[in-house]
Scaffold this active site. Structure first.
Site, PDB file in Angstrom:
ATOM      1  N   ASP A  82       0.852  -1.193   0.000  1.00 38.50           N
ATOM      2  CA  ASP A  82       0.000   0.000   0.000  1.00 38.50           C
ATOM      3  C   ASP A  82       0.890   1.246   0.000  1.00 38.50           C
ATOM      4  O   ASP A  82       1.820   1.352   0.801  1.00 38.50           O
ATOM      5  CB  ASP A  82      -0.873  -0.049   1.271  1.00 38.50           C
ATOM      6  CG  ASP A  82      -1.960   1.000   1.283  1.00 38.50           C
ATOM      7  OD1 ASP A  82      -2.400   1.427   0.201  1.00 38.50           O
ATOM      8  OD2 ASP A  82      -2.393   1.382   2.403  1.00 38.50           O
ATOM      9  N   HIS A  83       0.603   2.187  -0.887  1.00 45.42           N
ATOM     10  CA  HIS A  83       1.347   3.457  -0.962  1.00 45.42           C
ATOM     11  C   HIS A  83       2.861   3.280  -1.094  1.00 45.42           C
ATOM     12  O   HIS A  83       3.637   3.898  -0.342  1.00 45.42           O
ATOM     13  CB  HIS A  83       1.035   4.353   0.247  1.00 45.42           C
ATOM     14  CG  HIS A  83      -0.381   4.842   0.256  1.00 45.42           C
ATOM     15  ND1 HIS A  83      -0.834   5.832  -0.582  1.00 45.42           N
ATOM     16  CD2 HIS A  83      -1.458   4.431   0.972  1.00 45.42           C
ATOM     17  CE1 HIS A  83      -2.121   6.021  -0.379  1.00 45.42           C
ATOM     18  NE2 HIS A  83      -2.527   5.173   0.558  1.00 45.42           N
ATOM     19  N   ASP A 104       2.900   4.962  -5.495  1.00 41.64           N
ATOM     20  CA  ASP A 104       2.146   6.191  -5.260  1.00 41.64           C
ATOM     21  C   ASP A 104       2.974   7.410  -5.637  1.00 41.64           C
ATOM     22  O   ASP A 104       3.724   7.947  -4.828  1.00 41.64           O
ATOM     23  CB  ASP A 104       1.714   6.253  -3.787  1.00 41.64           C
ATOM     24  CG  ASP A 104       0.839   7.475  -3.523  1.00 41.64           C
ATOM     25  OD1 ASP A 104       0.641   8.281  -4.454  1.00 41.64           O
ATOM     26  OD2 ASP A 104       0.354   7.621  -2.389  1.00 41.64           O
ATOM     27  N   HIS A 178      -7.665   9.944   4.083  1.00 41.04           N
ATOM     28  CA  HIS A 178      -7.238   8.933   5.049  1.00 41.04           C
ATOM     29  C   HIS A 178      -7.574   9.349   6.483  1.00 41.04           C
ATOM     30  O   HIS A 178      -7.701  10.524   6.775  1.00 41.04           O
ATOM     31  CB  HIS A 178      -5.728   8.695   4.932  1.00 41.04           C
ATOM     32  CG  HIS A 178      -5.340   8.037   3.646  1.00 41.04           C
ATOM     33  ND1 HIS A 178      -4.782   8.728   2.603  1.00 41.04           N
ATOM     34  CD2 HIS A 178      -5.460   6.756   3.239  1.00 41.04           C
ATOM     35  CE1 HIS A 178      -4.567   7.886   1.591  1.00 41.04           C
ATOM     36  NE2 HIS A 178      -4.973   6.685   1.953  1.00 41.04           N
ATOM     37  N   GLY A 179      -7.706   8.343   7.351  1.00 39.46           N
ATOM     38  CA  GLY A 179      -7.848   8.606   8.782  1.00 39.46           C
ATOM     39  C   GLY A 179      -9.291   8.716   9.242  1.00 39.46           C
ATOM     40  O   GLY A 179     -10.239   8.411   8.503  1.00 39.46           O
ATOM     41  N   SER A 212     -12.849   4.330   4.928  1.00 39.45           N
ATOM     42  CA  SER A 212     -13.446   3.859   6.182  1.00 39.45           C
ATOM     43  C   SER A 212     -14.713   4.654   6.474  1.00 39.45           C
ATOM     44  O   SER A 212     -14.802   5.848   6.176  1.00 39.45           O
ATOM     45  CB  SER A 212     -12.453   4.001   7.340  1.00 39.45           C
ATOM     46  OG  SER A 212     -11.572   2.892   7.347  1.00 39.45           O
ATOM     47  N   ASN A 252     -10.206   0.532  -0.004  1.00 38.70           N
ATOM     48  CA  ASN A 252      -9.180   0.451   1.043  1.00 38.70           C
ATOM     49  C   ASN A 252      -9.735   0.873   2.398  1.00 38.70           C
ATOM     50  O   ASN A 252     -10.277   1.983   2.528  1.00 38.70           O
ATOM     51  CB  ASN A 252      -8.038   1.417   0.702  1.00 38.70           C
ATOM     52  CG  ASN A 252      -7.114   0.887  -0.357  1.00 38.70           C
ATOM     53  OD1 ASN A 252      -7.460  -0.011  -1.103  1.00 38.70           O
ATOM     54  ND2 ASN A 252      -5.930   1.459  -0.435  1.00 38.70           N
ATOM     55  N   ASP A 254      -8.585   0.880   6.560  1.00 34.58           N
ATOM     56  CA  ASP A 254      -7.613   0.654   7.626  1.00 34.58           C
ATOM     57  C   ASP A 254      -8.157   1.212   8.944  1.00 34.58           C
ATOM     58  O   ASP A 254      -8.250   0.512   9.962  1.00 34.58           O
ATOM     59  CB  ASP A 254      -6.285   1.350   7.247  1.00 34.58           C
ATOM     60  CG  ASP A 254      -5.170   1.050   8.229  1.00 34.58           C
ATOM     61  OD1 ASP A 254      -5.397   0.308   9.194  1.00 34.58           O
ATOM     62  OD2 ASP A 254      -4.052   1.569   8.050  1.00 34.58           O
TER      63      ASP A 254
HETATM   64  P1  13P Z   1      -8.903   4.796   5.788  1.00 32.23           P
HETATM   65  O1  13P Z   1      -8.008   5.641   6.622  1.00 32.23           O
HETATM   66  O2  13P Z   1     -10.154   5.504   5.434  1.00 32.23           O
HETATM   67  O3  13P Z   1      -9.190   3.488   6.438  1.00 32.23           O
HETATM   68  O4  13P Z   1      -8.149   4.499   4.403  1.00 32.23           O
HETATM   69  C1  13P Z   1      -7.142   3.527   4.325  1.00 32.23           C
HETATM   70  C2  13P Z   1      -6.392   3.570   3.044  1.00 32.23           C
HETATM   71  O5  13P Z   1      -6.731   4.213   2.091  1.00 32.23           O
HETATM   72  C3  13P Z   1      -5.168   2.742   2.983  1.00 32.23           C
HETATM   73  O6  13P Z   1      -4.480   2.917   1.782  1.00 32.23           O
HETATM   74  O1  G3H Z   2      -3.109   4.918   3.803  1.00 33.71           O
HETATM   75  C1  G3H Z   2      -2.405   4.578   4.732  1.00 33.71           C
HETATM   76  C2  G3H Z   2      -2.730   3.384   5.551  1.00 33.71           C
HETATM   77  O2  G3H Z   2      -3.795   3.650   6.420  1.00 33.71           O
HETATM   78  C3  G3H Z   2      -1.497   2.877   6.252  1.00 33.71           C
HETATM   79  O3  G3H Z   2      -1.110   3.689   7.301  1.00 33.71           O
HETATM   80  O4  G3H Z   2       1.336   4.167   7.103  1.00 33.71           O
HETATM   81  O5  G3H Z   2       0.173   4.140   9.337  1.00 33.71           O
HETATM   82  O6  G3H Z   2       0.594   2.012   8.104  1.00 33.71           O
HETATM   83  P1  G3H Z   2       0.342   3.503   7.991  1.00 33.71           P
HETATM   84 ZN    ZN Z   3      -4.531   4.899   1.034  1.00 31.34          ZN
END
Ligand code: 13P
Ligand code: G3H
Ligand code: ZN
Length: 307
Positions: A82-83, A104, A178-179, A212, A252, A254
């Protein structure tokens, strides 16, 4: 059971009008919670790890853990970076056994994003690994880069980008972030942009990051048992469902898993002050993750019986 790339998953998801859940993990309990839910629903799934998750768990530990859990629980899954921040990280993951990677380059200038994505695609495709890229910028913080405003994806640029890079899927910016703090006021996504991209890139799989829903019960449980999370707001479930029925094939999530696990562990600890066996509280966290993923498959993704 084996680790698979995302090609077949996305083809079936596009045709079936559903999405594949992509869940971030960095430990055993998160992984097991996700896979157990997917086993129960017979659902395809993408397990994903960010650069910081990889440095937390160790790259080989992560790969072997995902392979072993996929085998033991009985669910084929993709293991996705991811990213991915640069070519070296993408290559390292491909060489270690990841079946899919994201490069990314969304914060780079357009030509640089094209060039780095192309470089990763050329290497990945020789190893049967699929590649996701990103065009447009999500507001909020992604890795170490922060943007106050969304830079929505431009549909014509998306067409040019896909044609020039040969990338297998594209993450777009339509208003998610995100978040746990996604919208100050009313939640709004630019479905008009998604629709235009879908028209201009027929049958092409689109990815939604920052998806999310931020369940208010999970936030309330965190706060009830000593947490301090104020003003959290996510993407409404009906919007995610609508995106799944359109060109979005990967969603996605998280934050929702983090909130559920934290709420369950806080509650368990508060209610069992004499307990100090980590399997008890981590087990409660694992069960909470499983429940969240079951709910996502049923209400957001529509991916039941996609395995
Ligand atoms: P959320 O923070 O909305 O769960 O998104 C996660 C995400 O995009 C991970 O790449
Ligand atoms: O988009 C990012 C994901 O939520 C991962 O987050 O870098 O804290 O593992 P992280
Ligand atoms: Zn992401």
């Amino acid at each position: 059971m084996a680790l698979v790339n995302t090609k077949e998953m996305f083809k079936k998801a596009y045709e079936g009008g559903y999405s594949i859940g992509a869940f971030n993990i960095s430990d055993l309990e998160q992984l097991q919670g996700v896979l157990e839910a997917c086993k129960e629903r017979n659902s395809a799934v993408i397990i994903q790890a960010s650069k910081s998750a990889i440095s937390y768990a160790g790259i080989d530990t992560l790969v072997e853990m995902v392979k072993a859990a996929s085998e033991e629980i009985g669910v084929d899954c993709a293991l996705h970076l991811d990213h991915g921040p640069n070519f070296e990280m993408a290559k390292k993951c491909i060489d270690a056994g990841f079946t899919s990677v994201m490069i990314d380059g969304s914060h780079l200038d357009y030509e640089e994003n094209v060039a780095i994505t192309k470089q990763v695609v050329e290497y990945a495709h020789t190893k049967n690994v699929t590649v996701e890229a990103e065009l447009g910028v999500l507001a909020g913080t992604e890795d170490d880069v922060t943007s106050d405003v969304h830079k929505y994806t431009e549909p014509d640029q998306a067409v040019d980008f896909v044609n020039r890079t040969g990338v297998d899927s594209l993450a777009i910016a339509i208003g998610t972030s995100h978040g746990a703090f996604k919208f100050k006021g009313e939640a709004k996504l630019r479905f008009d942009i998604l629709e235009e991209i879908q028209t201009k890139l027929p049958n092409y799989p689109i990815v939604l990051h920052g998806a999310s829903a931020v369940d208010q019960d999970a936030v309330a449980t965190c706060n009830q048992f000593g947490g301090d999370i104020a003003g959290a707001k996510g993407v409404p479930v009906e919007m995610l469902r609508k995106a799944s029925e359109m060109a979005v094939c990967k969603i996605n999530m998280d934050t929702d898993l983090r909130l559920a696990m934290t709420a369950a562990i806080r509650k368990f600890m508060a209610e069992n002050p004499k307990e100090f066996d980590p399997r008890k509280y981590l087990g409660a966290g694992r069960d909470a993750i499983k429940n969240v993923v079951l709910g996502k498959i049923d209400t957001v993704l529509g991916s039941k019986d996609s395995l």
